[in-house]
Motif scaffolding. Sequence first.
Motif, PDB file in Angstrom:
ATOM      1  N   VAL A  58      -6.774 -11.393  -7.644  1.00 48.20           N
ATOM      2  CA  VAL A  58      -5.965 -10.231  -7.278  1.00 48.20           C
ATOM      3  C   VAL A  58      -6.845  -8.986  -7.262  1.00 48.20           C
ATOM      4  O   VAL A  58      -7.861  -8.920  -7.959  1.00 48.20           O
ATOM      5  N   VAL A  59      -6.418  -8.049  -6.438  1.00 52.15           N
ATOM      6  CA  VAL A  59      -7.152  -6.790  -6.319  1.00 52.15           C
ATOM      7  C   VAL A  59      -6.183  -5.638  -6.558  1.00 52.15           C
ATOM      8  O   VAL A  59      -5.163  -5.511  -5.874  1.00 52.15           O
ATOM      9  N   PHE A  60      -6.501  -4.849  -7.576  1.00 54.35           N
ATOM     10  CA  PHE A  60      -5.781  -3.599  -7.830  1.00 54.35           C
ATOM     11  C   PHE A  60      -6.682  -2.482  -7.313  1.00 54.35           C
ATOM     12  O   PHE A  60      -7.740  -2.236  -7.908  1.00 54.35           O
ATOM     13  N   ALA A  61      -6.293  -1.846  -6.219  1.00 53.95           N
ATOM     14  CA  ALA A  61      -7.109  -0.740  -5.714  1.00 53.95           C
ATOM     15  C   ALA A  61      -6.365   0.565  -5.995  1.00 53.95           C
ATOM     16  O   ALA A  61      -5.407   0.917  -5.308  1.00 53.95           O
TER      17      ALA A  61
ATOM     18  N   TRP B  73      -2.997   0.483  -3.785  1.00 49.78           N
ATOM     19  CA  TRP B  73      -3.049  -0.693  -2.883  1.00 49.78           C
ATOM     20  C   TRP B  73      -3.165  -1.933  -3.755  1.00 49.78           C
ATOM     21  O   TRP B  73      -3.964  -1.982  -4.686  1.00 49.78           O
ATOM     22  N   PHE B  74      -2.371  -2.946  -3.430  1.00 46.78           N
ATOM     23  CA  PHE B  74      -2.424  -4.174  -4.239  1.00 46.78           C
ATOM     24  C   PHE B  74      -2.463  -5.389  -3.328  1.00 46.78           C
ATOM     25  O   PHE B  74      -1.725  -5.459  -2.332  1.00 46.78           O
ATOM     26  N   GLY B  75      -3.314  -6.344  -3.634  1.00 50.47           N
ATOM     27  CA  GLY B  75      -3.393  -7.541  -2.798  1.00 50.47           C
ATOM     28  C   GLY B  75      -3.880  -8.762  -3.554  1.00 50.47           C
ATOM     29  O   GLY B  75      -4.274  -8.687  -4.727  1.00 50.47           O
TER      30      GLY B  75
ATOM     31  N   HIS C 191       0.881  -1.172   0.000  1.00 49.48           N
ATOM     32  CA  HIS C 191       0.000   0.000   0.000  1.00 49.48           C
ATOM     33  C   HIS C 191       0.915   1.218   0.000  1.00 49.48           C
ATOM     34  O   HIS C 191       1.706   1.364   0.924  1.00 49.48           O
ATOM     35  N   THR C 192       0.811   2.014  -0.994  1.00 49.83           N
ATOM     36  CA  THR C 192       1.592   3.232  -1.263  1.00 49.83           C
ATOM     37  C   THR C 192       2.952   2.936  -1.912  1.00 49.83           C
ATOM     38  O   THR C 192       3.704   2.086  -1.472  1.00 49.83           O
ATOM     39  N   ILE C 193       3.172   3.672  -2.971  1.00 52.65           N
ATOM     40  CA  ILE C 193       4.406   3.574  -3.760  1.00 52.65           C
ATOM     41  C   ILE C 193       5.032   4.965  -3.821  1.00 52.65           C
ATOM     42  O   ILE C 193       4.308   5.972  -3.889  1.00 52.65           O
ATOM     43  N   LYS C 194       6.372   4.986  -3.843  1.00 51.58           N
ATOM     44  CA  LYS C 194       7.084   6.281  -3.961  1.00 51.58           C
ATOM     45  C   LYS C 194       6.971   6.776  -5.397  1.00 51.58           C
ATOM     46  O   LYS C 194       7.910   6.667  -6.190  1.00 51.58           O
ATOM     47  N   GLN C 195       5.789   7.224  -5.732  1.00 53.81           N
ATOM     48  CA  GLN C 195       5.568   7.703  -7.101  1.00 53.81           C
ATOM     49  C   GLN C 195       4.538   8.825  -7.111  1.00 53.81           C
ATOM     50  O   GLN C 195       3.717   8.946  -6.202  1.00 53.81           O
TER      51      GLN C 195
END
Length: 402
Positions: free
Chosen positions: A291-294, A282-284, A271-275
Amino acid sequence: MIEVNEAVKIIQNSVLNFPKTKVPLDQALGKVLRQPIIADADFPPFNRVMMDGIAIKSKDFEKGIKCFKIHGIQAAGSPQMNLAGHGYCLEVMTGAVAPSGTDMVIRYEDVKMDYKKQEATILINKIEHGKNIHPKGADKRKGDVLVKEGVLIGTPEIAVGASVGLSEIWVTKNPSVAIVSTGNELVDIGATPLPHQIRRSNVHSLAAEMQKMGIQANLFHLYDQKELLQKELKKILDSHDVIMLSGGVSKGKFDFVPKVLDVLGVEKLFHTIKQKPGKPFWFGRKEGRKVVFAFPGNPVSTFLCFHKYMIPWLNKCLGIQDASPLRAVLATDFSIKTDFTYFLQVEVKVDAYGRIVATPKIGRGSGDHANLLSSDAFLELPGGQGVFKKGEAFPLIPFRQI
Ligand code: AMP
Ligand code: MG
């Protein structure tokens, strides 16, 4: 918070194995082949006439015969005829079987036809044995593997599949995809927004992108109410392999998505990327099967995350090799102060040397999706560099064809 490359790695390590399915050949374009395509006959299956003209036995010509008696026409699609004997020829049409007893075809352009006398006079002095006949089995042999399993089906594969009689073909099955928008402020395209509302757009651009890949996604909209979100998301999770959400993953008081996914047993992988944009992504994964791409709800953030992360993941799951990564050179200097990877919106052109040149199209942040109208791609600029010089090359994530 993780780095962009780490996020890519985590996502690419979360591929799902999609099963195979049989589809009509004319629906197979752009899908991944899950069977070899094998020649059911020689290619070509008979000695095929390649030019309209006359078929002769070359020995006759070598013995000095120039004027041949015509004793019939061998048309394409007719059973093979026999040459009557020495000094005879048959008119032949492209695609016909070369008549038995003949070993070459002389095109009409090199022959004078006299239909009254039923004679053909050859106007050239040199001939070539086998000329204008495409020999049986010259291209491929019966039983040869023409296309290997795992290839992305393009139009040549469709043509070859049709040639060997594959009216249906095994391909990788598309996953079932749900695209879910969240937010109390969002209304349907058909509605007139109240002063505090906007129409939702993200789900439609994602659905359109899925359509490009031949996937019909199911669209949902959920309000920012925890219990409702949980109840509805459970149903969506139960009935889909891939879930894309937009909105509700930031730090807001009503951003319930991460919490709800946790309760529903979706394992958070990051959860959270330096971008920038798209930091709150958020990815899970759930039980290795879903898979979940939020994505963060700001339209440019959703759009960037989808193109940077989701498309390469989906391609890997489907078995589509990503083309070698594109890079583009900056058309002008550009500077930005941030330690985060910055995805700059750019317009791209190919210059006279075949280089992809990127011109910055700076919008008003991640909510300004109208700025995407004048852009073609994102240029991935590393964090911390600050100043980027004209002519420097960086990775390019295109969202339009270059
Ligand atoms: P959120 O990530 O939920 O905090 O949303 C961030 C911003 O994106 C808000 O201004 C939302 O109104 C906007 N937004 C969220 N989802 C969508 C959508 N599907 N279409 C257009 N804008 C959206
Ligand atoms: Mg929201």
